[in-house]
Motif scaffolding. Structure first.
Motif, PDB file in Angstrom:
ATOM      1  N   GLY A   1      -3.767  41.299  46.281  1.00 51.72           N
ATOM      2  CA  GLY A   1      -4.495  42.312  46.419  1.00 51.72           C
ATOM      3  C   GLY A   1      -5.204  43.082  46.542  1.00 51.72           C
ATOM      4  O   GLY A   1      -5.502  44.452  47.135  1.00 51.72           O
TER       5      GLY A   1
ATOM      6  N   LEU B   1       0.202  37.227  50.005  1.00 55.24           N
ATOM      7  CA  LEU B   1       1.206  38.116  49.321  1.00 55.24           C
ATOM      8  C   LEU B   1       2.459  37.962  49.616  1.00 55.24           C
ATOM      9  O   LEU B   1       2.762  37.597  49.280  1.00 55.24           O
ATOM     10  N   GLU B   2       2.772  38.454  51.097  1.00 51.31           N
ATOM     11  CA  GLU B   2       4.195  38.507  51.660  1.00 51.31           C
ATOM     12  C   GLU B   2       4.641  37.207  51.081  1.00 51.31           C
ATOM     13  O   GLU B   2       6.218  36.306  51.008  1.00 51.31           O
TER      14      GLU B   2
ATOM     15  N   LEU C   1       6.221  40.468  41.963  1.00 52.48           N
ATOM     16  CA  LEU C   1       6.204  40.173  42.172  1.00 52.48           C
ATOM     17  C   LEU C   1       4.947  39.640  41.094  1.00 52.48           C
ATOM     18  O   LEU C   1       4.950  39.972  39.600  1.00 52.48           O
TER      19      LEU C   1
ATOM     20  N   TYR D   1      -0.265  45.271  45.498  1.00 58.83           N
ATOM     21  CA  TYR D   1       0.461  44.891  46.358  1.00 58.83           C
ATOM     22  C   TYR D   1       0.251  46.065  47.490  1.00 58.83           C
ATOM     23  O   TYR D   1       0.099  46.026  48.863  1.00 58.83           O
TER      24      TYR D   1
END
Length: 404
Positions: free
Chosen positions: A60, A90-91, A103, A126
């Motif tokens: 992030g 991240l996703e 997360l 994020y």
């Protein structure tokens, strides 16, 4: 402004620009994972990867940092690519769907989950990454993701929902509960970024920002103790009979001070700005090591022993925060006190953190200013964030002051 004074600012800005270029080049060359996406941050002095586990915080932070560089200096393909790679990683791999979308803290190189933590800083980074990228691209899904994480953090920080991870607080709440400075100060910074890219929700952001500053000023800022405390009771009172209740992290306080300066400038609140300045002064004067130079990592508000073994180490990021806070305070007040601290800190960083041979900065120094052995440029907690953020922000403030 005298010619000599102006030359000091020019020299400082030139150094920031040179170091920023080196830092960005180091991470683009050595950190990006071209196979799985995202960024490796456990890098040694020359940029070799010494652990392939990935920090979710850093995915992030990296995505935000390269997006922010585009915001400051204009879009560049390699910066946009780095930001998107980290956002996609991240996703795709870092969200624990079985824990309400919280997360993870660390994952493997290919994205398999390793560790979950109770703190909601992964969600915070994020949020700012998606928000900053939305500000560049206008892609609505990134604002939606940022807003979703933003509201989860707000609800967790204010005990409006139970933590879906089920981890619970660090201490048994029946025995001891409290508030940590990190929650309102980090959320205040998140708000500043969200508000800039999402003016449609400005009333909500303004309300939440005031809640954050009220908590910092009323609960954690303790001028009668000469410090800002990391931890206070649920009622916002100091608890000085055990070590965690007396902990002062000078670098944290200094970071908090510039978040508050930015908020004070946004509001036109001179009193809040003065409080932020005092938080800076108390922290740097108590935390600066007069014998060896540099800022100590932890101190005790009563001068008693601290529990943290690393308390007398010199870490990179508190010095980055001094640069940002001192430059902003000098710009806002014209007080040479802040310029002196900026230049003094930059001199220390030149001598001890910056690596002219391989670029980037060492992360961890002993009290005497020598790097820990073997020296590292990155870790689970150090990546392309604090150093380029400080160099770019300080460079921009100096450019404002110089006037070109």
């Amino acid at each position: 402004m005298t010619a000599q004074h102006n030359q000091k600012l020019l020299d400082a800005r030139d150094w920031c620009r040179q170091e920023l270029d080196k830092s960005i080049a180091f991470w683009l060359e050595h950190g990006l994972d071209r196979e799985h996406g995202g960024v490796y941050t456990c890098l040694d002095r020359i940029g070799e990867v010494y652990s392939t586990d990935k920090s979710v915080w850093m995915q992030g932070r990296c995505a935000w940092m390269f997006s922010y560089l585009c915001h400051l200096y204009g879009k560049r393909p390699e910066w946009m690519e780095a930001a998107k790679s980290c956002l996609d990683f991240l996703e795709n791999y870092c969200i624990n769907q079985e824990a309400g979308g919280r997360l993870y803290f660390t994952v493997t190189a290919e994205g398999k989950p390793l560790r979950q933590r109770r703190y909601c800083f992964s969600e915070g980074f994020y949020a700012i990454a998606n928000a900053e990228y939305y500000g560049l691209t206008g892609e609505a899904k990134h604002l939606e993701r940022a807003r979703w994480a933003y509201h989860m953090i707000y609800d967790l920080n204010n005990s409006l929902i139970d933590d879906p991870t089920g981890l619970g607080p660090k201490t048994l709440p029946e025995t001891r509960s409290g508030h940590a400075l990190g929650d309102p100060m980090i959320f205040l910074n998140i708000i500043s970024i969200m508000r800039r890219v999402d003016p449609a929700s400005i009333e909500e952001y303004d309300r939440h920002a005031r809640e954050c500053t009220d908590r910092i000023v009323n609960d954690h800022y303790r001028p009668e103790l000469g410090c800002t405390l990391e931890n206070v009771s649920l009622a916002g009172e100091p608890e000085l009979w055990y070590t965690a209740g007396r902990v002062v992290n000078p670098g944290h306080d200094i970071e908090c001070s510039w978040f508050m300066m930015d908020e004070a400038n946004y509001r036109g609140d001179e009193e809040l700005h003065r409080t932020a300045e005092q938080i800076f002064r108390l922290a740097i004067e108590a935390g600066w090591d007069e014998e060896f130079g540099g800022l100590l990592y932890f101190i005790d508000c009563k001068g008693l022993p601290t529990e943290a073994y690393e308390h007398d180490m010199k870490l990179w990021w508190p010095h980055n925060e001094i640069m940002i806070a001192a430059s902003k305070a000098y710009r806002d007040t014209g007080d040479e006190y802040y310029l002196d601290w900026l230049l003094k800190t930059m001199d220390y960083c030149k001598q001890h953190f910056a690596d002219p041979e391989y670029g980037e900065w060492y992360g961890y120094l002993r009290r005497d200013g020598l790097p820990t052995m073997p020296p590292t440029k990155g870790s689970t907690f150090k990546g392309p964030f604090h150093v380029p953020r400080a160099l770019s922000m300080t460079e921009r403030v100096l450019t404002e002051l110089i006037g070109d």
